[in-house]
Write a protein that holds these residues in place. Sequence first.
Motif, short mmCIF file in Angstrom:
data_model
loop_
_atom_site.label_atom_id
_atom_site.label_comp_id
_atom_site.label_asym_id
_atom_site.label_seq_id
_atom_site.Cartn_x
_atom_site.Cartn_y
_atom_site.Cartn_z
N GLN A 127 -16.73 24.13 -18.56
CA GLN A 127 -15.87 24.15 -19.63
C GLN A 127 -14.87 23.02 -19.52
O GLN A 127 -14.49 22.79 -18.43
CB GLN A 127 -14.95 25.38 -19.62
N GLU A 130 -12.11 20.77 -24.73
CA GLU A 130 -12.91 21.10 -26.12
C GLU A 130 -13.60 22.17 -26.29
O GLU A 130 -13.84 22.79 -27.14
CB GLU A 130 -13.12 19.58 -26.46
N LYS A 131 -14.62 22.13 -25.35
CA LYS A 131 -15.69 23.22 -25.54
C LYS A 131 -16.35 23.93 -24.20
O LYS A 131 -15.80 23.23 -23.14
CB LYS A 131 -16.93 22.39 -26.43
N SER A 133 -20.06 24.26 -22.35
CA SER A 133 -21.48 23.75 -22.61
C SER A 133 -22.35 24.36 -21.42
O SER A 133 -21.75 24.93 -20.54
CB SER A 133 -21.71 22.40 -22.44
#
Length: 286
Positions: A127, A130-131, A133
């Motif tokens: 993490q 922004e996101k 994965s």
Amino acid sequence: MDNMCQVYEDEIQSLEEEIKLLTEQCEDIQQESTSYSEEEILMAIKSFQSEFQGESEGCESPSDLKAQLESLEADLSFLMKFTGIQFTSHSKKTVERTRNRTVQKHRVSGTCYSLSFQLEFQLLEMQDEEKVSSVITDLSIVMESGEDLNVSKFVSRTEEHGDLLTFFRSLSLHAEWYEHRRRTFLHFKEKYPAVVTLPEGLQGDYIVLRNPKLSEFELMVVWKIHLDEEGRTTPVLDLLTKVPEQVLEQNKGSIEDAPRRFRSLLGLFGIETAIESLIKVVGSQD
């Protein structure tokens, strides 16, 4: 309600494992560095526990959770019927957790129609601002395939790339063809018991057609299910003949041409009609 209790118990067990792991990590840090005091470590653990408790208290009511659970179960039932995939067991264990990185080890087993499979892999979640994965690593697959070299190559390639989506999509189609072949063989065995034999049973890849009055004359319909390294499944059918020499000498041209004609029937009428046409021809011989 039993299912809901089980969900909470699983969450509690998972939390206990994570707290244990965090404690071990903190102990390691304490041994290697004097940057963190024991009081700071305990405060971090309590903060983690409070955060989890706050999330639990903010959950929806039991009735709402039950409705969501029933909806999820209905969706899962539909997917199992649609794909043929049914999971029989699943376990996970957190092996690493930091502020922006989590590693969990998963073990999954199940069936897809009549084929069974077992998976073991690590799921790495990272993490940033922004996101989140996710990456699958250390994938190991055990799939019921006997000595099928094509299936082994597909499994090896899937393990190398860690592509579970392709695996399940290909497994569903591949197993569906296995099931279709099994049902087709069973249908003809029950409909023409005097002509059709299954030397390797319903899981075999061929059937033998033989007229009881002409035991030396037989046809073998071979039905392979090819799975390539990309996960594409293709049925491959062929015809083999066993004919007495005397009959072969008299009808050499037509007998040698039988496999080609059978393949033509497959292209024109499909698998079931082509096989049944052979059965009727063999059964009508005197």
